[in-house]
Design a protein around this motif. Sequence first.
Motif, PDB file in Angstrom:
ATOM      1  N   ARG A   1       0.695  -1.255   0.019  1.00 40.44           N
ATOM      2  CA  ARG A   1       0.069  -0.082   0.142  1.00 40.44           C
ATOM      3  C   ARG A   1       0.862   1.385   0.116  1.00 40.44           C
ATOM      4  NH1 ARG A   1      -5.484  -0.904   2.528  1.00 40.44           N
ATOM      5  NH2 ARG A   1      -5.569  -3.648   2.257  1.00 40.44           N
ATOM      6  N   THR A   2       2.037   1.113   0.292  1.00 41.08           N
ATOM      7  CA  THR A   2       3.040   2.353   0.353  1.00 41.08           C
ATOM      8  C   THR A   2       3.331   2.744  -1.071  1.00 41.08           C
ATOM      9  OG1 THR A   2       4.046   1.511   2.246  1.00 41.08           O
ATOM     10  CG2 THR A   2       5.097   3.248   1.227  1.00 41.08           C
ATOM     11  N   THR A   3       3.235   4.185  -1.147  1.00 38.42           N
ATOM     12  CA  THR A   3       3.604   4.804  -2.615  1.00 38.42           C
ATOM     13  C   THR A   3       4.641   5.611  -2.742  1.00 38.42           C
ATOM     14  OG1 THR A   3       1.959   6.678  -2.028  1.00 38.42           O
ATOM     15  CG2 THR A   3       1.000   4.595  -3.164  1.00 38.42           C
TER      16      THR A   3
END
Length: 67
Positions: free
Chosen positions: A6-8
């Motif tokens: 989920r980390t961008t």
Amino acid sequence: MALWIRTTNFSLNCFVGFIWGGLVFIRIPAQLNYISETVPKEFMTRIHSFLDLAFVAPNISAGIILH
């Protein structure tokens, strides 16, 4: 791993990957040490073969899924 997916943000992504890698390298020796102390010697070959499969199979399947 759900946090990593989920980390961008690239820096945060690298940090999460670093923490995950550190935890893996801490877990594996501790697990092997525990097994070598608790499993009877006649079953060690079978246990290490099973562990090899347990460590390698998820990596191969993840590579296939991500590719």
